[in-house]
Design a protein around this motif. Structure first.
Motif, mmCIF file in Angstrom:
data_model
loop_
_atom_site.group_PDB
_atom_site.id
_atom_site.type_symbol
_atom_site.label_atom_id
_atom_site.label_comp_id
_atom_site.label_asym_id
_atom_site.label_seq_id
_atom_site.Cartn_x
_atom_site.Cartn_y
_atom_site.Cartn_z
ATOM 1 N N ILE A 174 25.969 40.064 36.497
ATOM 2 C CA ILE A 174 26.560 39.752 35.202
ATOM 3 C C ILE A 174 27.783 40.615 34.899
ATOM 4 N N GLU A 175 27.720 41.900 35.218
ATOM 5 C CA GLU A 175 28.852 42.793 34.913
ATOM 6 C C GLU A 175 30.079 42.449 35.761
ATOM 7 N N ASP A 176 29.883 42.114 37.026
ATOM 8 C CA ASP A 176 31.004 41.720 37.888
ATOM 9 C C ASP A 176 31.661 40.443 37.368
ATOM 10 N N ILE A 177 30.843 39.489 36.964
ATOM 11 C CA ILE A 177 31.369 38.218 36.448
ATOM 12 C C ILE A 177 32.140 38.472 35.154
ATOM 13 N N LYS A 178 31.548 39.228 34.245
ATOM 14 C CA LYS A 178 32.213 39.533 32.969
ATOM 15 C C LYS A 178 33.552 40.230 33.199
ATOM 16 N N CYS A 179 33.582 41.211 34.086
ATOM 17 C CA CYS A 179 34.828 41.956 34.356
ATOM 18 C C CYS A 179 35.938 41.040 34.844
ATOM 19 N N GLU A 180 35.604 40.129 35.750
ATOM 20 C CA GLU A 180 36.632 39.219 36.264
ATOM 21 C C GLU A 180 37.072 38.217 35.191
ATOM 22 N N LEU A 181 36.138 37.706 34.413
ATOM 23 C CA LEU A 181 36.514 36.777 33.337
ATOM 24 C C LEU A 181 37.457 37.464 32.351
ATOM 25 N N ILE A 182 37.131 38.681 31.975
ATOM 26 C CA ILE A 182 37.985 39.433 31.049
ATOM 27 C C ILE A 182 39.351 39.692 31.670
ATOM 28 N N ARG A 183 39.373 40.075 32.936
ATOM 29 C CA ARG A 183 40.661 40.338 33.613
ATOM 30 C C ARG A 183 41.514 39.082 33.667
ATOM 31 N N PHE A 184 40.899 37.956 34.030
ATOM 32 C CA PHE A 184 41.647 36.695 34.085
ATOM 33 C C PHE A 184 42.231 36.340 32.719
ATOM 34 N N CYS A 185 41.427 36.513 31.676
ATOM 35 C CA CYS A 185 41.852 36.128 30.326
ATOM 36 C C CYS A 185 42.820 37.126 29.705
ATOM 37 N N ASP A 186 42.472 38.396 29.755
ATOM 38 C CA ASP A 186 43.225 39.409 29.022
ATOM 39 C C ASP A 186 44.412 39.969 29.791
ATOM 40 N N ASP A 187 44.258 40.139 31.101
ATOM 41 C CA ASP A 187 45.329 40.740 31.898
ATOM 42 C C ASP A 187 46.238 39.675 32.524
ATOM 43 N N LEU A 188 45.636 38.718 33.227
ATOM 44 C CA LEU A 188 46.442 37.660 33.849
ATOM 45 C C LEU A 188 46.900 36.611 32.837
ATOM 46 N N LYS A 189 46.167 36.523 31.711
ATOM 47 C CA LYS A 189 46.491 35.569 30.643
ATOM 48 C C LYS A 189 46.623 34.130 31.166
ATOM 49 N N VAL A 190 45.659 33.750 32.016
ATOM 50 C CA VAL A 190 45.657 32.377 32.507
ATOM 51 C C VAL A 190 45.232 31.453 31.374
ATOM 52 N N ASP A 191 45.563 30.185 31.506
ATOM 53 C CA ASP A 191 45.197 29.191 30.495
ATOM 54 C C ASP A 191 43.793 28.656 30.709
ATOM 55 N N LEU A 192 43.352 28.640 31.975
ATOM 56 C CA LEU A 192 42.083 28.026 32.332
ATOM 57 C C LEU A 192 41.402 28.835 33.426
ATOM 58 N N VAL A 193 40.118 29.136 33.212
ATOM 59 C CA VAL A 193 39.295 29.753 34.252
ATOM 60 C C VAL A 193 38.205 28.760 34.604
ATOM 61 N N LEU A 194 38.109 28.445 35.879
ATOM 62 C CA LEU A 194 37.047 27.578 36.378
ATOM 63 C C LEU A 194 36.121 28.426 37.221
ATOM 64 N N THR A 195 34.880 28.593 36.753
ATOM 65 C CA THR A 195 33.901 29.298 37.561
ATOM 66 C C THR A 195 33.116 28.272 38.353
ATOM 67 N N ASN A 196 32.543 28.693 39.445
ATOM 68 C CA ASN A 196 31.631 27.824 40.187
ATOM 69 C C ASN A 196 30.511 28.674 40.734
ATOM 70 N N GLY A 197 29.293 28.154 40.561
ATOM 71 C CA GLY A 197 28.109 28.857 41.018
ATOM 72 C C GLY A 197 27.416 29.618 39.905
ATOM 73 N N GLY A 198 26.125 29.867 40.109
ATOM 74 C CA GLY A 198 25.361 30.698 39.187
ATOM 75 C C GLY A 198 24.923 30.030 37.899
ATOM 76 N N THR A 199 24.840 28.695 37.896
ATOM 77 C CA THR A 199 24.495 27.984 36.658
ATOM 78 C C THR A 199 23.104 27.359 36.688
ATOM 79 N N GLY A 200 22.334 27.658 37.714
ATOM 80 C CA GLY A 200 21.017 27.031 37.856
ATOM 81 C C GLY A 200 19.890 27.867 37.292
#
Length: 165
Positions: free
Chosen positions: A47-73
């Motif tokens: 969970i912490e690794d996923i959260k860190c990357e999501l935050i980095r993508f959103c806050d640092d890279l400022k991407v418009d869209l993040v698509l995750t795959n896996g871990g939803t079951g």
């Protein structure tokens, strides 16, 4: 251009024990005239690794869209929705509802998906299944509305309905 980051959540993939074919399949579905994939990353089902990357993508890279795959079951290690919910500011329930509804036409197992979608700052985050087939099928459900939703999120559009919609 819509800037996209793809996050693959996979213990085996992160250890190099499995080739990530899902992010490749996702990239192939995205129209290169509209979407620019600026980064892909693989993290373990932590969970912490996923959260860190999501935050980095959103806050640092400022991407418009993040698509995750896996871990939803249902597996004990499947924590992508929880990580996503921990970092978003607004939930967007219609996206996973639409994906599950369409997927139910293909397989009754679709109801087992725990995928979520939401907004963090100026970024839309969508959880997709881990399999290439499932990820592509689900992404194709939401692609027709994504451009408009992201335009609204970026402040580039305001009208949601037209007479011909």
């Amino acid at each position: 251009m819509i800037k996209v980051a793809i996050l693959t959540v996979s213990d085996k993939g992160s250890r190099g024990e499995r080739v990530d074919t899902t992010s490749v399949a996702i990239k192939e579905v995205l129209d290169p005239n509209l979407y620019e994939v600026v980064e892909t990353k693989i993290v373990p089902d932590e969970i912490e690794d996923i959260k860190c990357e999501l935050i980095r993508f959103c806050d640092d890279l400022k991407v418009d869209l993040v698509l995750t795959n896996g871990g939803t079951g249902f597996s004990r290690r499947d924590v992508t929705p929880e990580a996503t919910l921990a970092v978003i500011e607004k939930i967007v329930p219609g996206i996973p509802e639409a994906m599950r509804a369409k997927s139910l036409e293909i397989t009754p197992k679709a109801m087992l998906s725990r995928a979520v979608a939401g907004i963090r700052k100026g970024t839309l985050i969508i959880n997709l299944p881990g399999s290439p087939k499932g990820a592509v099928e689900n992404l194709n459900v939401v692609l027709p509305a994504l451009k408009h939703g992201i335009e609204i999120l970026k402040g580039e559009a305001s009208e949601c309905a037209r007479k011909d919609d």
